[in-house]
Design a protein around this motif. Sequence first.
Motif, PDB file in Angstrom:
ATOM      1  N   ARG A   1      10.147  31.767 -12.809  1.00  0.00           N
ATOM      2  CA  ARG A   1       8.860  31.892 -13.515  1.00  0.00           C
ATOM      3  C   ARG A   1       8.111  33.175 -13.177  1.00  0.00           C
ATOM      4  NH1 ARG A   1       8.284  25.882 -12.070  1.00  0.00           N
ATOM      5  NH2 ARG A   1       7.808  26.818 -10.096  1.00  0.00           N
ATOM      6  N   SER A   2       8.658  34.263 -13.584  1.00  0.00           N
ATOM      7  CA  SER A   2       7.962  35.536 -13.394  1.00  0.00           C
ATOM      8  C   SER A   2       6.653  35.527 -14.163  1.00  0.00           C
ATOM      9  CB  SER A   2       8.833  36.691 -13.891  1.00  0.00           C
ATOM     10  OG  SER A   2       8.082  37.878 -13.918  1.00  0.00           O
ATOM     11  N   ARG A   3       5.630  36.060 -13.584  1.00  0.00           N
ATOM     12  CA  ARG A   3       4.329  36.152 -14.253  1.00  0.00           C
ATOM     13  C   ARG A   3       4.079  37.564 -14.774  1.00  0.00           C
ATOM     14  NH1 ARG A   3       4.700  31.073 -14.199  1.00  0.00           N
ATOM     15  NH2 ARG A   3       3.574  29.833 -12.707  1.00  0.00           N
ATOM     16  N   GLY A   4       5.126  38.413 -14.743  1.00  0.00           N
ATOM     17  CA  GLY A   4       4.979  39.790 -15.185  1.00  0.00           C
ATOM     18  C   GLY A   4       4.681  39.893 -16.672  1.00  0.00           C
ATOM     19  N   ALA A   5       3.947  40.915 -17.042  1.00  0.00           N
ATOM     20  CA  ALA A   5       3.600  41.137 -18.446  1.00  0.00           C
ATOM     21  C   ALA A   5       4.872  41.315 -19.275  1.00  0.00           C
ATOM     22  CB  ALA A   5       2.711  42.368 -18.564  1.00  0.00           C
ATOM     23  N   ASN A   6       4.916  40.661 -20.410  1.00  0.00           N
ATOM     24  CA  ASN A   6       6.029  40.750 -21.354  1.00  0.00           C
ATOM     25  C   ASN A   6       7.371  40.297 -20.789  1.00  0.00           C
ATOM     26  OD1 ASN A   6       4.398  41.733 -23.485  1.00  0.00           O
ATOM     27  ND2 ASN A   6       4.437  43.761 -22.514  1.00  0.00           N
ATOM     28  N   HIS A   7       7.371  39.523 -19.720  1.00  0.00           N
ATOM     29  CA  HIS A   7       8.617  38.978 -19.172  1.00  0.00           C
ATOM     30  C   HIS A   7       8.892  37.638 -19.834  1.00  0.00           C
ATOM     31  CE1 HIS A   7      11.768  37.913 -16.340  1.00  0.00           C
ATOM     32  NE2 HIS A   7      11.254  36.702 -16.398  1.00  0.00           N
ATOM     33  N   HIS A   8      10.092  37.469 -20.360  1.00  0.00           N
ATOM     34  CA  HIS A   8      10.481  36.195 -20.954  1.00  0.00           C
ATOM     35  C   HIS A   8      11.873  35.835 -20.462  1.00  0.00           C
ATOM     36  CE1 HIS A   8       7.496  37.748 -23.878  1.00  0.00           C
ATOM     37  NE2 HIS A   8       7.091  36.488 -23.802  1.00  0.00           N
ATOM     38  N   ASP A   9      12.004  34.693 -19.837  1.00  0.00           N
ATOM     39  CA  ASP A   9      13.321  34.215 -19.448  1.00  0.00           C
ATOM     40  C   ASP A   9      14.058  33.819 -20.717  1.00  0.00           C
ATOM     41  OD1 ASP A   9      13.399  34.371 -16.563  1.00  0.00           O
ATOM     42  OD2 ASP A   9      11.760  32.914 -16.607  1.00  0.00           O
ATOM     43  N   TRP A  10      15.380  33.745 -20.630  1.00  0.00           N
ATOM     44  CA  TRP A  10      16.169  33.435 -21.815  1.00  0.00           C
ATOM     45  C   TRP A  10      17.426  32.670 -21.444  1.00  0.00           C
ATOM     46  CZ3 TRP A  10      20.944  35.507 -21.187  1.00  0.00           C
ATOM     47  CH2 TRP A  10      21.058  36.610 -20.333  1.00  0.00           C
TER      48      TRP A  10
END
Length: 130
Positions: A39-48
């Motif tokens: 669960r990265s909270r970085g901007a524009n980070h989306h797991d896939w």
Amino acid sequence: SRAAGARIGGCSNERFGPADACISDDPPAGMFDGCETARSRGANHHDWVVIETSDAWEVAEMRFLVVDFTFFRNNNPVDMEFYGWDESSGRWTLLIERFAVKAFAGNTISVPVPQNSDGSGTRFRKFKVA
């Protein structure tokens, strides 16, 4: 589902739960029975996760994407989008634009697949949920 011949083709992260849980034929029995990332909270980070199917599907044959968060009340994503892999062009084709899902924690939702997407007429065997 695995019973229907699906398999995981890759994922961004399996920190707390395996991506294979996305296609499990069994309902989750506990906290670690879902695909859960760091669960990265970085901007524009989306797991896939990439799901490969045994049969190819045309957009016209896909009416809904069903997303089940029934057993995940607090850790479902904020939003997601849906792609199909176009073998002929060698690129991901956006099938469903990013949509909010946080409000559906603890529920199952059916999202219509737009029939006028860029993938109309293309047969897809590999899908990416991000």
